[in-house]
Design a protein around this motif. Structure first.
Motif, PDB file in Angstrom:
ATOM      1  N   TYR A   1     -12.864  96.905  50.588  1.00 54.44           N
ATOM      2  CA  TYR A   1     -11.913  95.827  49.764  1.00 54.44           C
ATOM      3  C   TYR A   1     -11.362  96.302  48.886  1.00 54.44           C
ATOM      4  CZ  TYR A   1      -9.958  91.416  48.639  1.00 54.44           C
ATOM      5  OH  TYR A   1      -9.116  90.393  48.306  1.00 54.44           O
TER       6      TYR A   1
ATOM      7  N   LYS B   1      -7.084  97.942  46.198  1.00 51.63           N
ATOM      8  CA  LYS B   1      -6.698  97.709  44.833  1.00 51.63           C
ATOM      9  C   LYS B   1      -7.029  98.827  44.203  1.00 51.63           C
ATOM     10  CE  LYS B   1      -7.894  92.592  45.721  1.00 51.63           C
ATOM     11  NZ  LYS B   1      -6.668  91.802  45.421  1.00 51.63           N
TER      12      LYS B   1
ATOM     13  N   GLU C   1     -14.724  87.698  46.378  1.00 55.38           N
ATOM     14  CA  GLU C   1     -14.052  86.926  45.340  1.00 55.38           C
ATOM     15  C   GLU C   1     -14.089  87.524  43.875  1.00 55.38           C
ATOM     16  OE1 GLU C   1     -16.015  83.076  45.750  1.00 55.38           O
ATOM     17  OE2 GLU C   1     -15.217  82.802  47.645  1.00 55.38           O
TER      18      GLU C   1
ATOM     19  N   ASP D   1     -11.425  90.040  43.253  1.00 59.44           N
ATOM     20  CA  ASP D   1     -10.170  89.436  43.118  1.00 59.44           C
ATOM     21  C   ASP D   1      -9.970  89.077  41.642  1.00 59.44           C
ATOM     22  OD1 ASP D   1      -9.314  89.894  45.630  1.00 59.44           O
ATOM     23  OD2 ASP D   1      -9.877  87.863  46.396  1.00 59.44           O
ATOM     24  N   GLU D   2     -11.283  88.338  41.146  1.00 57.26           N
ATOM     25  CA  GLU D   2     -11.237  87.862  39.817  1.00 57.26           C
ATOM     26  C   GLU D   2     -11.274  89.263  38.842  1.00 57.26           C
ATOM     27  OE1 GLU D   2     -13.183  84.328  36.840  1.00 57.26           O
ATOM     28  OE2 GLU D   2     -14.579  85.498  38.740  1.00 57.26           O
TER      29      GLU D   2
ATOM     30  N   ASP E   1     -10.029  92.076  39.266  1.00 53.46           N
ATOM     31  CA  ASP E   1      -8.440  92.522  39.494  1.00 53.46           C
ATOM     32  C   ASP E   1      -7.573  91.641  38.534  1.00 53.46           C
ATOM     33  OD1 ASP E   1      -6.388  94.194  40.113  1.00 53.46           O
ATOM     34  OD2 ASP E   1      -5.765  92.667  41.628  1.00 53.46           O
ATOM     35  N   TYR E   2      -7.539  90.404  38.702  1.00 52.46           N
ATOM     36  CA  TYR E   2      -6.906  89.367  37.798  1.00 52.46           C
ATOM     37  C   TYR E   2      -6.965  89.618  36.119  1.00 52.46           C
ATOM     38  CZ  TYR E   2      -5.202  85.024  35.897  1.00 52.46           C
ATOM     39  OH  TYR E   2      -4.305  84.105  35.317  1.00 52.46           O
TER      40      TYR E   2
END
Length: 300
Positions: free
Chosen positions: A141, A145, A99, A102-103, A105-106
């Motif tokens: 993972y 990205k 998680e 993902d954060e 990357d955001y």
């Protein structure tokens, strides 16, 4: 050194460390750092509120700073262990780190940093294999990205008691991860050298092929003294281990080992936090003074 330190490093600070969230508004501190041209980088961590996260992303996008993401608080707060022997516990740690990717990357970060969990001598090798499993899953993972995964080296028997750990074990671990994934690196931190009973020269030479990120700061390692452990007090704190001479030595080793690369500057962030009675802005200014003084003394 006559040339600016900014030629060779992207200077940053760890936002949640320099401006503790219990005392300072996150968005206000991010704005303050973004307005300060000394900083070319900032290290963020989890932002639970969706609106605050979006606002921080917009501020960071305006800043032209490199954004880094530290997932260490996501593990330390709830006591999660990426090398837990119990598979369910390991997976919980891995889940929050996925998680975090993902954060990160955001927010515009190109990777995450984390730390190893606690360990016991009689199960050290089993814990090592569990950490390897977690790290490889994270790297797989993150690679989708085009992001990095970095492990920060911490003390192994003083405060955090992390598996990684002494520099030789960190080098072994990084080599094992690099056998399968090239988007992995190590963060070495001057703050932690006294807590692992090692020197700048020893740590940097031992882990040199795998270092992708640098931290500097201070700690107190004299037993019984105030602020003992991995608390990152200001430079000049009573009974502490690091000040201008130690930072100068760190810079000299980096120079000697070829880390001054103007074409591809590495992030060098400071990990210093104010004590409860201290002012964060003054502590940040203190740190910049120490950096500039040590750099000015560096041999050409």
């Amino acid at each position: 050194m006559r040339e600016s330190i900014h030629k060779y490093f992207d200077m940053g600070l760890i936002q949640w460390m320099s401006y503790p969230p219990q005392r300072y508004d996150m968005l206000e501190s991010v704005t303050k750092v973004a307005q300060d041209s000394f900083f070319n980088a900032i290290e963020m961590t989890q932002i639970p509120d969706d609106d605050h996260r979006a606002a921080a992303r917009d501020l960071l996008a305006q800043s032209h700073m490199r954004v880094c993401y530290g997932a260490q608080p996501r593990l330390l707060g709830p006591g999660l262990n990426p090398n837990a022997l119990n598979e369910e516990d390991r997976v919980l740690a891995e889940k929050t780190l996925l998680e975090a990717i993902d954060e990160a990357d955001y927010l515009g970060a190109k990777g995450i940093a984390f730390l190893a969990g606690k360990w016991k001598e009689d199960t050290k090798e089993e814990a090592y294999q569990q950490l390897l499993k977690t790290t490889r899953n994270l790297c797989s993972y993150a690679a989708k990205k085009d992001m990095m995964v970095e492990l920060e080296i911490f003390d192994y028997d003083m405060d955090k008691c992390s598996l990684i750990g002494p520099a030789p074990l960190a080098a072994r671990f990084a080599g094992d991860v690099r056998l399968t994934h090239n988007n992995f690196g190590l963060i070495v931190d001057l703050s932690h050298f006294p807590t692992t009973y090692e020197t700048s020269k020893y740590v940097i030479q031992c882990t040199k092929p795998y270092i992708t990120h640098l931290h500097i700061g201070n700690n107190v390692v004299k037993d019984g003294c105030e602020c003992y452990g991995d608390l990152h007090p200001r430079f000049g704190y009573p009974d502490s281990a690091n000040d201008v001479p130690e930072l100068l030595d760190f810079f000299q080793v980096l120079k000697n080992e070829g880390f001054l690369d103007a074409r591809d500057p590495m992030v060098l962030s400071f990990e210093v936090q104010p004590r409860p009675h201290e002012d964060a802005d003054i502590i940040v200014a203190n740190t910049k003074r120490v950096i500039e003084r040590a750099w000015s003394l560096l041999e050409e």
